[in-house]
Design an enzyme around this catalytic site. Structure first.
Site, short mmCIF file in Angstrom:
data_model
loop_
_atom_site.label_atom_id
_atom_site.label_comp_id
_atom_site.label_asym_id
_atom_site.label_seq_id
_atom_site.Cartn_x
_atom_site.Cartn_y
_atom_site.Cartn_z
CB CYS A 132 -4.15 -4.50 -4.92
SG CYS A 132 -2.50 -5.14 -5.04
CG ASN A 148 -0.19 0.09 2.51
OD1 ASN A 148 0.12 1.18 2.98
ND2 ASN A 148 0.14 -1.05 3.10
#
Ligand SMILES: [Zn+2]
Length: 354
Positions: A197, A130
């Site tokens: 993702c 992230n």
């Protein structure tokens, strides 16, 4: 170098770019693997086998069955036991190369602990999932003067760039400036990258390519072969077969590497983060240690709706249909089955403590 080491690393010493002096530098070198998922397992495996002297692996998560497709250090038994990734990786890596000092740390990198966990190492490699954590790594690395290697992979695509404080563009140059955005960076769409993702999945081969480039860059840095560094943003798509490299200029106005405003390092830790790749929220606002055995007994005995209470030395997991809560000894919890922080918080308060 001892004769045993000369033999063990002979194929690497034969490579002209490394040689005996390069190998000796690697043996003295140290690296952080920040995040031990898809990228991190590949990086850690390569660096441990290459004989980097000291490796610290930092990861907040535990092994699950869906990790095994790409997270190459883990086995089915690790997922069955829900071992923390840092613990499972350390165990496996020690068996691969007993000559390397390997330290697995089960922790979430936050503004509070970043400087302490990262300082004293020669290079930091990005194995995170992230941008929040990557920008924290960028701030910490620039402020500590440690080179770091950014990387990300999603779908069949991956990207990586080596960042040397004061020498090259940094991640904030790439992501936060207009020029960077035009160069393929994601100006303000950080959340957008993260969301993909969840939806796009990821090919293990894409991860392998990008992580291998990261490892090669770290080996160059540690062996002192700075002239061999790529100095470019490299991207590749293993499905289309397209590889690209772009020069990224430093932003003279960059808040991180020019103005030294370390917003992510100085900021407060986020009270919750939606994890990449699954329907989960992490709560880490509590910074007190929990007695997991005591919590397990309480959940099992009380007339709560908690079911299937299972624990190992590192974590405790239980189900409150339709959710699953995993609690770590440092007070963190991962609540699976929701993306709503309010639901996660209320479950935490009810079952773990307000
Ligand atoms: Zn910068």
């Amino acid at each position: 170098m001892e004769p045993g080491q000369r033999d063990k690393y002979s194929r690497q010493i034969l490579f002209a770019g490394i040689g005996e002096a390069g190998q000796e530098a690697l043996l003295r070198g140290s690296a952080i693997v920040a995040g031990c998922g898809a990228l991190g397992t590949v990086i850690a495996n390569l660096l441990v086998r290459a004989g980097v002297g000291r490796i610290r692996i930092i990861d907040r998560d535990f092994v699950e069955a869906s990790n095994l497709q790409r997270q190459t250090l883990f086995e089915e038994a690790d997922a069955r036991e829900a071992l923390p990734k840092a613990v499972a990786a350390e165990r496996r890596l020690r068996a691969i190369n007993s000559g390397v000092a390997i330290e697995g740390i089960v922790a979430d990198l936050t503004p509070k602990n970043a400087a302490e966990l990262l300082s004293g190492f020669s290079v930091i490699l990005d194995g995170t999932d992230n941008f929040e954590t990557r920008l924290l790594l960028n701030d910490a690395a620039i402020s500590l003067g440690i080179p770091w290697i950014y990387a990300a992979a999603v779908g069949s695509y991956g990207v990586t760039m080596t960042i040397r404080p004061g020498q090259s563009a940094c991640l904030a140059c790439l992501l936060e400036s207009d020029a960077g955005a035009a160069n393929g960076g994601n100006g303000n769409g950080v959340a957008g990258v993260e969301a993909t993702c969840d939806t796009a999945g990821v090919l293990n081969a894409a991860v392998g390519v990008v992580a291998s480039i990261e490892a090669a860059e770290a080996i160059k840095l540690l062996a002192g072969k700075l002239e061999a560094l790529n100095n470019r943003l490299i991207s590749c798509d293993v499905w289309s077969g397209k590889f690209q490299s772009i020069g990224i200029a430093r932003n003279p106005e960059c808040r991180a590497c020019a103005r030294r405003e370390f917003r992510y390092l100085e900021g407060q830790a986020q009270p919750h983060i939606t994890l990449c790749g699954r329907d989960s929220v992490q709560i880490h606002e509590r910074h007190r240690r929990l007695d997991l055995a005591e919590l397990g007994r309480r959940l099992a005995s009380a007339s709560t709706s908690a079911a299937e209470v299972r624990n190992n030395d590192f974590l405790l997991r239980f189900r409150v249909a339709p959710y699953e809560l995993t609690v770590f000894a440092d007070g963190r919890a991962i609540i699976k089955g929701t993306k709503d922080p309010a639901i996660a918080r209320s479950l935490y308060a009810r079952y773990i403590g307000a």
